[in-house]
Design a protein around this motif. Structure first.
Motif, PDB file in Angstrom:
ATOM      1  N   MET A   1       0.834  -1.194   0.000  1.00 20.41           N
ATOM      2  CA  MET A   1       0.000   0.000   0.000  1.00 20.41           C
ATOM      3  C   MET A   1       0.861   1.232   0.000  1.00 20.41           C
ATOM      4  O   MET A   1       1.872   1.281   0.638  1.00 20.41           O
ATOM      5  CB  MET A   1      -0.894   0.015   1.214  1.00 20.41           C
ATOM      6  CG  MET A   1      -1.911  -1.092   1.188  1.00 20.41           C
ATOM      7  SD  MET A   1      -2.439  -1.480   2.832  1.00 20.41           S
ATOM      8  CE  MET A   1      -0.937  -2.178   3.488  1.00 20.41           C
ATOM      9  N   CYS A  23      -0.134  -3.730  -4.742  1.00 16.99           N
ATOM     10  CA  CYS A  23       0.876  -4.640  -4.189  1.00 16.99           C
ATOM     11  C   CYS A  23       0.864  -5.987  -4.904  1.00 16.99           C
ATOM     12  O   CYS A  23       1.700  -6.859  -4.620  1.00 16.99           O
ATOM     13  CB  CYS A  23       0.637  -4.845  -2.697  1.00 16.99           C
ATOM     14  SG  CYS A  23       0.500  -3.321  -1.748  1.00 16.99           S
ATOM     15  N   ILE A  28       7.890  -4.356  -7.792  1.00 13.74           N
ATOM     16  CA  ILE A  28       8.313  -3.336  -6.834  1.00 13.74           C
ATOM     17  C   ILE A  28       9.830  -3.360  -6.772  1.00 13.74           C
ATOM     18  O   ILE A  28      10.439  -4.086  -5.989  1.00 13.74           O
ATOM     19  CB  ILE A  28       7.695  -3.581  -5.441  1.00 13.74           C
ATOM     20  CG1 ILE A  28       6.183  -3.771  -5.539  1.00 13.74           C
ATOM     21  CG2 ILE A  28       8.056  -2.438  -4.498  1.00 13.74           C
ATOM     22  CD1 ILE A  28       5.427  -2.556  -6.021  1.00 13.74           C
ATOM     23  N   MET A  58      10.916  -6.494  -4.406  1.00 18.66           N
ATOM     24  CA  MET A  58      10.271  -7.258  -3.347  1.00 18.66           C
ATOM     25  C   MET A  58       9.988  -8.659  -3.887  1.00 18.66           C
ATOM     26  O   MET A  58       9.525  -8.825  -5.028  1.00 18.66           O
ATOM     27  CB  MET A  58       8.958  -6.587  -2.922  1.00 18.66           C
ATOM     28  CG  MET A  58       9.135  -5.247  -2.229  1.00 18.66           C
ATOM     29  SD  MET A  58      10.160  -5.305  -0.740  1.00 18.66           S
ATOM     30  CE  MET A  58       9.196  -6.384   0.328  1.00 18.66           C
ATOM     31  N   CYS A  68       3.229  -9.133  -3.541  1.00 15.31           N
ATOM     32  CA  CYS A  68       4.373  -8.835  -2.680  1.00 15.31           C
ATOM     33  C   CYS A  68       4.347  -9.732  -1.450  1.00 15.31           C
ATOM     34  O   CYS A  68       3.288  -9.912  -0.817  1.00 15.31           O
ATOM     35  CB  CYS A  68       4.342  -7.364  -2.274  1.00 15.31           C
ATOM     36  SG  CYS A  68       5.678  -6.939  -1.133  1.00 15.31           S
ATOM     37  N   ALA A  70       5.244  -9.140   1.397  1.00 19.28           N
ATOM     38  CA  ALA A  70       4.923  -8.417   2.635  1.00 19.28           C
ATOM     39  C   ALA A  70       3.433  -8.109   2.772  1.00 19.28           C
ATOM     40  O   ALA A  70       3.014  -7.583   3.796  1.00 19.28           O
ATOM     41  CB  ALA A  70       5.721  -7.118   2.697  1.00 19.28           C
ATOM     42  N   LEU A  71       2.653  -8.427   1.758  1.00 24.07           N
ATOM     43  CA  LEU A  71       1.215  -8.125   1.831  1.00 24.07           C
ATOM     44  C   LEU A  71       0.489  -9.252   2.561  1.00 24.07           C
ATOM     45  O   LEU A  71       0.630 -10.423   2.210  1.00 24.07           O
ATOM     46  CB  LEU A  71       0.643  -7.966   0.420  1.00 24.07           C
ATOM     47  CG  LEU A  71      -0.821  -7.520   0.369  1.00 24.07           C
ATOM     48  CD1 LEU A  71      -0.953  -6.062   0.829  1.00 24.07           C
ATOM     49  CD2 LEU A  71      -1.397  -7.674  -1.042  1.00 24.07           C
ATOM     50  N   CYS A  81       0.252  -4.060   5.023  1.00 26.99           N
ATOM     51  CA  CYS A  81       1.662  -4.241   4.677  1.00 26.99           C
ATOM     52  C   CYS A  81       2.404  -4.593   5.950  1.00 26.99           C
ATOM     53  O   CYS A  81       2.406  -3.816   6.907  1.00 26.99           O
ATOM     54  CB  CYS A  81       2.230  -2.959   4.064  1.00 26.99           C
ATOM     55  SG  CYS A  81       4.022  -3.055   3.816  1.00 26.99           S
ATOM     56  N   ILE A  83       5.434  -4.648   6.493  1.00 22.75           N
ATOM     57  CA  ILE A  83       6.666  -3.861   6.720  1.00 22.75           C
ATOM     58  C   ILE A  83       6.402  -2.392   6.414  1.00 22.75           C
ATOM     59  O   ILE A  83       7.258  -1.713   5.846  1.00 22.75           O
ATOM     60  CB  ILE A  83       7.835  -4.396   5.858  1.00 22.75           C
ATOM     61  CG1 ILE A  83       7.477  -4.369   4.363  1.00 22.75           C
ATOM     62  CG2 ILE A  83       8.242  -5.796   6.293  1.00 22.75           C
ATOM     63  CD1 ILE A  83       8.693  -4.470   3.449  1.00 22.75           C
ATOM     64  N   ARG A  87       8.810  -0.029   4.212  1.00 23.69           N
ATOM     65  CA  ARG A  87       8.535  -0.294   2.803  1.00 23.69           C
ATOM     66  C   ARG A  87       9.480   0.513   1.909  1.00 23.69           C
ATOM     67  O   ARG A  87       9.940   1.585   2.301  1.00 23.69           O
ATOM     68  CB  ARG A  87       7.065   0.000   2.477  1.00 23.69           C
ATOM     69  CG  ARG A  87       6.702   1.461   2.587  1.00 23.69           C
ATOM     70  CD  ARG A  87       5.209   1.595   2.788  1.00 23.69           C
ATOM     71  NE  ARG A  87       4.762   2.980   2.784  1.00 23.69           N
ATOM     72  CZ  ARG A  87       4.965   3.857   3.747  1.00 23.69           C
ATOM     73  NH1 ARG A  87       5.672   3.524   4.803  1.00 23.69           N
ATOM     74  NH2 ARG A  87       4.505   5.080   3.652  1.00 23.69           N
ATOM     75  N   PRO A  88       9.737  -0.003   0.699  1.00 21.24           N
ATOM     76  CA  PRO A  88      10.690   0.674  -0.184  1.00 21.24           C
ATOM     77  C   PRO A  88      10.086   1.916  -0.844  1.00 21.24           C
ATOM     78  O   PRO A  88       8.889   2.183  -0.743  1.00 21.24           O
ATOM     79  CB  PRO A  88      11.022  -0.406  -1.221  1.00 21.24           C
ATOM     80  CG  PRO A  88       9.811  -1.267  -1.260  1.00 21.24           C
ATOM     81  CD  PRO A  88       9.261  -1.279   0.142  1.00 21.24           C
ATOM     82  N   CYS A  91       6.735   2.207  -2.978  1.00 16.36           N
ATOM     83  CA  CYS A  91       5.489   2.134  -2.205  1.00 16.36           C
ATOM     84  C   CYS A  91       5.192   3.469  -1.527  1.00 16.36           C
ATOM     85  O   CYS A  91       4.036   3.793  -1.262  1.00 16.36           O
ATOM     86  CB  CYS A  91       5.599   1.040  -1.153  1.00 16.36           C
ATOM     87  SG  CYS A  91       6.195  -0.519  -1.815  1.00 16.36           S
TER      88      CYS A  91
END
Ligand code: SF4
Ligand code: SF4
Length: 145
Positions: A1, A23, A28, A58, A68, A70-71, A81, A83, A87-88, A91
């Motif tokens: 997100m 995501c 990403i 990711m 992703c 992390a989702l 998310c 993280i 997040r990078p 995002c």
């Protein structure tokens, strides 16, 4: 997100918490040194994979079917998310709302893919607020499709 331009009062008011499509759509990718095995990186490196000597992405976002790593949750219903604070940059830079209060057109395009309604224009949009006075974002999330 992504990071909304506006901060929403609660998670329930944040349309991204009911969406998450971005995501599962984009690769990403970001500069390798954003990962935390670089001296000032912050993205958990174990959740990334190398693309080339300069870029990482990711995990889960580099194939035909993307999601992703992390989702968490169910896209189009309730997501998070894992993280978010780490997040990078992509995002952080993909806005749900533009600075004038209009929704990001790409968001509405992605949301339509999972049957979510388009995001409403926020009352700070110039057409609604010619004085440019900031007002509060909506207090209710978009209605379900
Ligand atoms: S790191 Fe978080 S915000 Fe970025 S694509 Fe993955 S789940 Fe979405
Ligand atoms: S597509 Fe737009 S509304 Fe949906 S999670 Fe991503 S930034 Fe939020």
């Amino acid at each position: 997100m992504s990071t909304p331009i506006l901060e929403f009062a609660t998670d329930a008011n944040n349309p991204c918490m009911h969406c998450g499509v971005c995501c599962t759509h984009f690769r990403i990718s970001f500069y390798w040194a954003e990962a935390d095995d670089a001296p000032s990186g912050w993205v958990p490196a174990s959740l990334t994979e190398p693309l080339n000597p300069w870029l990482r992405c990711m995990k889960g976002t580099n194939g035909k079917t993307r999601r992703c790593i992390a989702l968490t949750g169910t896209v189009g219903q309730a997501v998070r998310c894992a993280i978010y604070s780490q997040r990078p940059s992509p995002c952080r830079e993909f806005p749900v709302y533009l600075e004038d209060g209009r929704p990001n057109p790409k968001c509405n395009e992605l949301r339509a893919q999972v049957g979510l309604p388009p995001l409403p224009e926020l009352p700070i949009a110039p057409a609604n607020d010619p004085d440019g006075t900031p007002t509060e974002p909506p207090t209710e999330p978009p209605a379900a499709a």
